[in-house]
Design a protein around this motif. Structure first.
Motif: not given
Ligand SMILES: C[S@@+](CC[C@H](N)C(=O)[O-])C[C@H]1O[C@@H](n2cnc3c(N)ncnc32)[C@H](O)[C@@H]1O
Length: 245
Positions: A16-27
């Motif tokens: 769903s690409r949610l992983y990419d979209r929700l990854s926090p900047e700290s990651y």
């Protein structure tokens, strides 16, 4: 529900690409640290072990254009497919290969200058499984090669990760961008992503490390640890290691 969630967690996130979209900047900042500790040489041959959707490619694209060759492996077909798609989008597909493969099964083939495991080994619940995976990675590293691992720490804390991420976005992209992340994106990051991971770590389903445990695990597998630093708002460690003499 929980069983369904834990089985399909990464797969649904990648597709769903949610992983990419929700990854926090700290990651992303932790990925920038991976790039920062890479050797300078242009012609590096790098293995991304447990590459997921190939997020790391985003930060390696410059190095790949300069001559690096990237290979990603992951147990999930959805991850491999997304990583290949990302390589095409970034215009680096000619120097990128991705395969579906299990880190705990014997991996034969070419040897690499650098092997990266960015938040992948901790999802193997037992020490035996992680040692199997490390033995496999060891067999794929050139004698003078470098291992770079990042894994969650026992201090993993969703609130600190979000707080640091908002600050990083503010510094990098300005107040408005950080406000958008804070109000429209990160509440979902926390609810769907980080809280679930925190629960898995606290229940022991996934591994959270002390600094000593992280170091010992690599030493036991035959690596000589060079350097360990805190990343991800103190919620993880990043280590570099070489094959022990
Ligand atoms: C937290 S994700 C990290 C993905 C990526 N490295 C990143 O930082 O975005 C964990 C990844 O490890 C992969 N993984 C877990 N067990 C694995 C195994 N036995 N063999 C290969 N990959 C595995 C999962 O499929 C998932 O893609």
């Amino acid at each position: 529900m929980n069983k369904f969630y834990s089985t399909n967690y990464w797969s649904v996130g990648f597709q769903s690409r949610l992983y990419d979209r929700l990854s926090p900047e700290s990651y992303f900042e932790s990925m920038r640290r991976v790039v920062a500790v890479l050797p300078d040489r242009q012609s590096l041959n790098l293995l991304d072990a447990g590459c997921g959707s190939g997020l790391l490619l985003q930060f390696l694209a410059g190095r790949i254009r300069e001559g690096m060759a990237y290979t990603g492996i992951d147990i999930l077909k959805t991850g491999v497919a997304q990583a290949l798609l990302r390589a095409r989008e970034l215009g680096v597909a000619d120097r990128v290969s991705c395969f579906q493969s299990d880190l705990t099964s014997s991996l034969a083939g070419q040897k690499f200058d650098v092997v990266v495991g960015h938040f992948s080994l901790y999802t193997l619940a037992t020490s035996e499984k992680r040692q199997e995976a490390l033995a496999n990675l060891k067999s794929l590293i050139k004698p003078d090669g470098l291992l770079i691992l990042a894994n969650p720490s026992v201090d993993y804390d969703a609130d600190s990760i979000i707080e640091e991420s908002i600050q990083l976005v503010r510094n990098r992209h300005g107040f408005l961008a950080s406000l958008i992340k804070q109000t429209l994106v990160y509440p979902f990051t926390k609810a769907i992503g980080l809280r679930f991971i925190q629960k898995q770590l606290r229940s022991g389903e996934w591994k959270a490390y002390t600094r000593d445990e992280f170091s010992q695990e690599m030493t036991e597998a035959g690596f000589s640890v060079q350097h360990i630093e805190e990343v991800y708002a103190g919620s993880a460690f990043l280590a570099t290691a070489r094959l022990a003499p």
